[in-house]
Structures are given as C-alpha cells and as structure tokens.
Design a protein around this motif. Structure first.
Motif, PDB file in Angstrom:
ATOM      1  N   SER A 337       0.827  -1.204   0.000  1.00  0.00           N
ATOM      2  CA  SER A 337       0.000   0.000   0.000  1.00  0.00           C
ATOM      3  C   SER A 337       0.862   1.254   0.000  1.00  0.00           C
ATOM      4  N   GLU A 338       1.950   1.205   0.788  1.00  0.00           N
ATOM      5  CA  GLU A 338       2.859   2.345   0.816  1.00  0.00           C
ATOM      6  C   GLU A 338       3.511   2.558  -0.541  1.00  0.00           C
ATOM      7  N   ALA A 339       3.926   1.452  -1.183  1.00  0.00           N
ATOM      8  CA  ALA A 339       4.550   1.556  -2.506  1.00  0.00           C
ATOM      9  C   ALA A 339       3.570   2.093  -3.537  1.00  0.00           C
ATOM     10  N   ALA A 340       2.306   1.650  -3.432  1.00  0.00           N
ATOM     11  CA  ALA A 340       1.292   2.132  -4.385  1.00  0.00           C
ATOM     12  C   ALA A 340       1.036   3.624  -4.202  1.00  0.00           C
ATOM     13  N   LEU A 341       1.032   4.070  -2.943  1.00  0.00           N
ATOM     14  CA  LEU A 341       0.836   5.489  -2.682  1.00  0.00           C
ATOM     15  C   LEU A 341       1.991   6.311  -3.253  1.00  0.00           C
ATOM     16  N   LYS A 342       3.213   5.825  -3.051  1.00  0.00           N
ATOM     17  CA  LYS A 342       4.370   6.528  -3.604  1.00  0.00           C
ATOM     18  C   LYS A 342       4.327   6.542  -5.119  1.00  0.00           C
ATOM     19  N   ALA A 343       3.892   5.418  -5.713  1.00  0.00           N
ATOM     20  CA  ALA A 343       3.816   5.333  -7.179  1.00  0.00           C
ATOM     21  C   ALA A 343       2.789   6.321  -7.732  1.00  0.00           C
ATOM     22  N   SER A 344       1.663   6.462  -6.999  1.00  0.00           N
ATOM     23  CA  SER A 344       0.637   7.387  -7.484  1.00  0.00           C
ATOM     24  C   SER A 344       1.115   8.832  -7.388  1.00  0.00           C
TER      25      SER A 344
END
Length: 409
Positions: A337-344
């Motif tokens: 979830s953290e990686a997805a937030l950073k990616a967005s």
C-alpha cells in the motif's frame, strides 16, 4: 428387516456427524448444511442450551453451567479419562458377552480369548503411561539444560521469561494454563489423558494412538472371522445354493427354505448372507461398524501427529507459524500500500516507470515465498532419523542432558 434399516441409519448418521464435526470448516463445505451442522455441534447447541437453562433457572442456573464448563475445560479433571475407560471397558464387555461363546470357531482358536485380554491390557498400560508420566516440566533446576537442548530460532521463538513461573522460557516450550506449568517441546494439552503432551511423553502418546488403531483393526478382523466361521459351520452358503438336502439345519432366526436354490454367485448370495448376518448376529455387525469408524479416526489422528514428528514440529508450532505468516502477510500488504501510494504520487512527475506487464506480474516471485522457505527449513528439523530418535529418546532422558550447562551468550 427393521434391524437392517436401523444399522443403515446408524452408519449414515454417524458418518454425517463425524464428517461435519471434523471437516465442517473446510472450504469445500462452505455454505452447505455440513458447515451448519458443524457450527451447531461446536457452538450452537451449547449456546441454545445455556439460553434454555437461563430461561428455566435464571442466572443461577447459567452460572452453575459455566462453573461446570470451567471445571471441565480449564482445570485438570479425570472426566475424559473415565469416559475413555468406560468406552473401552463397555465395548470389550459387549464383545465378550456376545461373541466369546462362539470361540473357538472354524477360523478362530481359543487363544484369542486370552490375546484380546492382553491387547486391551497393553492399551490401558499405554494410557496410564501417557496420563501419569511427566510431559517434560520446565523448572528452575533444568531450565538451562532445556535452553541448550532447544536453541532459539529468533523467528517464532526468542528469549523471554514466563510471567507465571518466573523462569526463562526455553524455545519450543509453553506454559499450560490448565496444568499451570511450563512444558518443554509442548504439543497440546490432551483432555483424554488429563495431561500435557510434551517432550518426555510424546512417545507414549504416539504408541497409544498406534496401538488403539491396531486394536480396532484386530477387533474388526476377529469379529469378521468369527462371522465367517459361523457361515461355514452352519453351512449357510450350501443351503442357499441348494447343495444340502436339509434346508432347515440353520437356527430359528433364519428360515432358509425361503432362499433355497439361489444362484452360486457373489451378487446373488451377498444380499441374503448380509440379511442373515444382520438378523442373527446384529450385535457383532454393529460392533464392527463402530470399530471401523474409531479406527479411521485414530488413523487420521495418528497420521497427522506422525507427520509432525517426522518433521520435528508440534501442534503448538503449527499455530505459531500460522500467526507468523499472518503477520508477514499484513506487513507485506502495508508495504504494498505504501509503494502504491508513492507510485501514485510519483506518477505526477515526468520520469515515471512503465507499467509492469500482466504476464511479468503473474510470474513475479511472491513476497511470501521466503516465509514458506523459512517454514520448510525448520531449524529443529534434522532429518527423519534424528527426529524419530528425539521422540523415542528425549533429550531429558539422556545422560548427557544433566551434564549440559547453558553456554553464556
């Protein structure tokens, strides 16, 4: 004819209850009546009973039931031991009363009268050994030796102290809330034995399960041979196929003249032979069905624990590994979830990465595979031979155990 239908209903009902109780939570039964029966047996029936007592007797009645529950489930008590002795003694008594008059028979010699007593006696001896032997109690006097024998793996076991016993807690040990003691290589608390199963008595427990499985098989085979002997001695097959001049040589429970002249084939004879057995020897047939069901349950339980012993794992550790895997899964989901937030967020910048292809994503290594590898590479699993030796000859029973001293870290 009523006896046959009683037997069929008995077998079907027993199978339904056993399957529902043991397998009702399996995914294949989700949403089916098997799952609902499992819920009713394990929780619903008791909940309805408590409500019924509350309506009839009020809060005092409910409190009394809860006190009984606390005594039966949360404190050492011999109730299950008496139930075991009652089942074993009652079954053997019925076998003696219903079948010993036919021994010796055509296929069974008189020695089986005494072999059966010996077999039951060995079963009781193993029961007593498992029930009253020390499971491997961890005390201040031996805690250092147990810590040396079972080093911490720093995954599911790490250095800590038992808050109840106020002593260091060796790896693979657990404080049993029922027995109120720490047990080395704790597997589970067995209500049937009124004792914990641990480092010192797992061997007796496994021998108990195996011997009682073999005892059930012995009972089934012996009763089967006894019935086969009665078929032979009373010449039932000859009468059914019309090879005897006297069709009335059987006992009064079986009017053989009705079936005189049946074809000599298994498909033709089997229904009539079964009907005769159920009419004349229904007690023995019911005993065989009961022993087969118990043997299957014991075989499954023994197989489960044998697999644990071969991999040097305990029942308690399987739950610890499940908790560890669950924790790892939540941790990885949080990281994802953290990686997805950073990616967005980074997607707003011009130098964003190209999206990963579907096939590449499908074949990408699972983040939990390294956890599975840790479980497979269990630190305490040192090969089948060593694992079996550890069960048969526990560390605490070896002379070197008392001479071992804890190494300073």
């Amino acid at each position: 004819m009523a006896v046959q239908w009683i037997l069929i209903c008995h077998v079907l009902l027993t199978a339904l209850v056993v399957i529902s109780f043991l397998c009702g939570q399996w995914p294949i039964f989700r949403g089916t009546f098997i799952e609902r029966i499992h819920y009713f047996i394990t929780f619903g029936a008791y909940d309805y009973f408590l409500r019924f007592v509350g309506v009839i007797c009020g809060s005092r009645g409910t409190d009394a039931i809860l006190c009984v529950e606390d005594y039966c489930c949360n404190r050492p008590n011999p109730i299950m031991q008496f139930i075991y002795l009652g089942i074993l003694g009652g079954t053997y008594y019925v076998i003696v009363k219903s079948s010993f008059d036919y021994i010796p028979s055509y296929y069974l010699s008189e020695i089986h009268r005494y072999m059966s007593v010996l077999a039951v006696g060995v079963g009781i001896l193993l029961f007593l050994l498992t029930s009253f032997s020390d499971p491997g109690t961890v005390k201040a006097e031996n805690v250092s030796q147990y810590i040396s024998a079972y080093p911490y793996d720093d995954i599911i076991y790490s250095e800590k102290e038992c808050s109840t016993c106020d002593i260091p807690k060796p790896a693979r040990s657990k404080h049993c809330s029922i027995c109120d003691r720490c047990v080395a290589r704790f597997d589970h608390h067995c209500g049937w034995m009124n004792n914990c199963i641990g480092e010192r008595n797992t061997r007796y427990f496994m021998a108990f399960l195996l011997w009682h499985f073999l005892l059930c098989i012995y009972g089934v085979v012996a009763l089967g041979l006894l019935l086969a002997g009665r078929l032979k001695e009373l010449k039932v097959i000859y009468i059914l196929t019309g090879k005897m001049n006297s069709p009335f040589s059987l006992d009064s429970n079986f009017v053989s003249a009705v079936y005189y002249g049946i074809e000599n084939s298994f498909s033709s004879l089997a229904p009539y032979v079964a009907q005769w057995l159920l009419g004349s020897y229904n007690t023995q047939v019911l005993l065989m069905v009961f022993l087969i069901i118990v043997a299957l349950l014991l075989a499954g339980f023994f197989g489960y624990h044998a697999n644990l012993c071969l991999t040097n794992t305990t029942t308690n550790e399987t739950f610890k590994w499940q908790d560890y895997l669950s924790w790892q899964k939540k941790l990885n989901e949080a990281k994802a979830s953290e990686a997805a937030l950073k990616a967005s967020i980074s997607g707003l910048s011009p130098d964003k990465k190209a999206p990963e292809g579907k096939w590449k994503s499908f074949f990408r290594r699972s983040p939990l595979e390294h956890v599975d590898t840790v479980v497979k590479n269990n630190k305490y699993d040192k090969g089948y031979f060593h694992n079996i030796c550890e069960i048969i000859f526990p560390y605490s029973s070896r002379p070197s155990f008392s001479r071992t001293k804890l190494k300073k870290r």
